[in-house]
Design a protein around this motif. Structure first.
Motif, short mmCIF file in Angstrom:
data_model
loop_
_atom_site.label_atom_id
_atom_site.label_comp_id
_atom_site.label_asym_id
_atom_site.label_seq_id
_atom_site.Cartn_x
_atom_site.Cartn_y
_atom_site.Cartn_z
N THR A 178 -47.69 14.88 9.52
CA THR A 178 -47.58 15.61 7.93
C THR A 178 -46.49 16.13 8.22
N PHE A 179 -46.54 16.98 9.16
CA PHE A 179 -44.94 18.44 9.69
C PHE A 179 -43.68 16.63 10.26
N ASN A 180 -44.14 15.99 10.74
CA ASN A 180 -42.60 15.23 11.02
C ASN A 180 -42.15 14.70 10.25
N THR A 181 -43.18 14.02 9.00
CA THR A 181 -42.76 13.34 8.01
C THR A 181 -41.69 14.71 7.31
N MET A 182 -42.31 15.37 6.35
CA MET A 182 -41.92 16.80 6.07
C MET A 182 -40.45 17.02 6.42
N ALA A 183 -40.07 17.23 8.46
CA ALA A 183 -39.40 17.80 8.39
C ALA A 183 -37.88 16.53 8.16
N ASP A 184 -38.55 15.25 8.36
CA ASP A 184 -37.78 13.88 7.86
C ASP A 184 -37.51 13.68 6.35
N THR A 185 -37.73 14.37 5.70
CA THR A 185 -37.79 14.31 4.07
C THR A 185 -36.81 15.25 4.15
N LEU A 186 -36.76 16.82 4.69
CA LEU A 186 -36.17 17.69 4.16
C LEU A 186 -34.82 17.53 4.88
N VAL A 187 -34.80 17.27 6.73
CA VAL A 187 -33.08 16.42 7.49
C VAL A 187 -32.90 16.11 6.04
N ARG A 188 -33.04 14.39 4.95
CA ARG A 188 -32.94 14.04 4.67
C ARG A 188 -32.13 14.66 3.38
N ASN A 189 -33.33 15.16 2.51
CA ASN A 189 -32.02 16.08 1.41
C ASN A 189 -31.48 16.98 1.50
N MET A 190 -31.52 17.72 3.12
CA MET A 190 -29.87 18.72 3.43
C MET A 190 -29.40 18.12 3.65
#
Length: 496
Positions: free
Chosen positions: A246-258
């Motif tokens: 969940t954290f890795n997926t969230m981090a990927d999503t945040l980085v992509r959004n950033m």
């Protein structure tokens, strides 16, 4: 923040350790209780088996009843004193066939029951004292104790029972004291050693189990401090695996959004900068000529005034086109446009587009004509976007083709689709400039004197990229340029 998170992990570790210690202490106390109870039961059963024949021995040695059937109190009293001297921990009771206490010998002469239950006695006699059986304690009715029992018969007639309680009140008092001492010894040695070993093993186990938690905490800390590549590495099981995923997926999503937000911010900044830069020239021209018209209003001839106004008109038209191209390019760059693909006739689209530019081409004495075979198949793409591509390519060709030149729009059937080729006989593009013609705001040396905004070919490239279509360019100085791309053929679902 790192120190705070580390303190949280350490606090969790010690809280779990404290709970473990408490559980081990409770388990230790339960273990001691079970051990003590089992030892007491073992002692009672051993005592019962060792003294199972004592009641039978008394019956055989002492005449408990007289010839008339009365209780032989004198003989019993002598026998009771003799037995109690040898076995001070027992209590002896003479019962009639119904279990009523006829006579007894017990310390302090204290009894509370008049009858003793015969069921345990009969069970004991039938098992011959082998099984573990407890019966009533006449001095303490709620309590059950081990005993020895024997039937008293005369000429096969049951006269009563000899009932011997093997654990008197005095023995229980001594046992309780010994048990307390035993409990202290076990608690001091066995429990201490066992709990210490279990607690140390538990601490090590918790340390190993919280390793994944520490790994997760470290990854979160690095991500929070700006390491956008920080992820939870390694294989995990159970809830930790779900948490890490969940954290890795969230981090990927945040980085992509950033990244997307940063890209949009760059586009916004570039748009503002480019608009400021590109609008400056036409606005300056318009401002200058209008200012001239005002200052020289009384001295300008009608022909000069008309010339100035035509220049202002051309500048405003260029300004209008520039603003339109800027916003259109920005929409494509920000991925705010989604292709709406459909089947359409590319032949009709090319004919309509060429027709729109015939008048403009004639004005510049340029010939423009389509060249394609009949009965070409329908293609599958966004018709509005492809129309925009054709317009930009033809418009670009007109701007850079001299008088007397020609422009050709060809449609060629290919195995994978229909090829579109827009060619001109203009001045061409040098090999040094050719790789950069699709870059945003790139202009060739010739375009500096043209009416180009520098965005036409960039918009063409963005549209074709959105439709996943590749465009190729071939050019030679003083011979002309050709732009080539291919559209997929429409396949009816009924034929699939």
């Amino acid at each position: 923040m790192p120190n705070t998170m580390q303190r949280m992990v350490n606090s969790l570790y010690w809280r779990i350790s404290a709970v473990l210690l408490l559980l081990l202490m409770v388990i230790g106390l339960v273990y001691i209780y079970i051990t003590t109870y089992s030892a007491k039961m073992y002692f009672q059963e051993a005592s019962q088996r060792l003294n199972a024949g004592i009641a039978e021995h008394i019956v055989q040695e002492v005449p408990t009843f007289t010839e008339t059937g009365a209780v032989n109190n004198k003989a019993l009293e002598e026998m009771f004193h003799h037995v109690m001297t040898l076995h001070p921990a027992i209590e002896i009771y003479l019962l009639n066939p119904q279990g009523k206490i006829l006579s007894y010998f017990a310390p302090h002469k204290k009894i509370k029951l008049r009858y003793v239950s015969l069921k345990p006695i009969q069970h004991f006699i039938q098992s011959k004292g082998i099984g573990y059986v407890v019966g009533d304690d006449p001095r303490h009715p709620p309590i059950q104790k081990v005993f020895s029992a024997a039937m008293i018969r005369k000429d096969k007639t049951l006269q009563g029972y000899m009932y011997v309680v093997l654990a008197s009140e005095e023995l229980d008092s001594v046992s309780d004291v010994l048990m307390g001492t035993y409990l202290m010894r076990v608690g001091t040695y066995a429990m201490g050693v066992t709990l210490t070993a279990a607690f140390l093993i538990g601490l090590l186990s918790i340390w190993v189990l919280t390793k994944n938690l520490r790994k997760i905490t470290e990854a979160v800390r690095r991500f929070k401090e700006g390491d956008r590549q920080s992820r939870i590495e390694g294989s995990m099981n159970g809830e930790f695996a779900l948490l890490s995923h969940t954290f890795n997926t969230m981090a990927d999503t945040l980085v992509r959004n950033m990244d997307e937000l940063q890209s949009l911010e760059r586009l916004r900044s570039e748009l503002v900068a480019n608009i400021s830069h590109d609008l400056r020239t036409p606005i300056a021209i318009v401002h200058g000529y209008i200012e001239t018209l005002i200052i020289k209003a009384d001295t300008l001839s009608p022909s000069e005034r008309e010339k100035y106004l035509e220049t202002v008109l051309k500048s405003t038209e260029k300004l209008k086109q520039l603003v339109q191209d800027l916003f259109e390019f920005s929409k494509f760059e920000a991925m705010q446009v989604v292709p709406q693909v459909e089947a359409f006739s590319l032949t009709e689209l090319v004919n309509d587009t060429v027709l729109k530019y015939q008048l403009l081409a004639q004005t510049k004495k340029i010939s423009i004509h389509p060249a394609f075979a009949k009965n070409l198949p329908m293609v599958f793409a966004d018709i509005a976007m492809i129309d925009r591509v054709l317009q930009n390519l033809i418009d670009n060709a007109i701007k850079f083709t001299p008088e007397g030149g020609s422009i050709t729009v060809e449609l060629i059937r290919k195995t994978e689709g229909v090829e579109v080729k827009v060619s001109d006989t203009g001045m061409g593009i040098s090999d040094q400039e050719l790789p950069f013609i699709f870059d945003r705001y790139y202009t060739t040396n010739l375009s500096a004197t043209s009416e180009s905004t520098g965005l036409g070919l960039a918009i063409v490239k963005k549209i074709l990229d959105l439709n996943k279509i590749t465009i190729d360019v071939k050019s030679q100085l003083n011979w002309g340029t050709s732009f080539v791309f291919q559209l997929p053929v429409y396949v009816s679902p009924a034929l699939v």
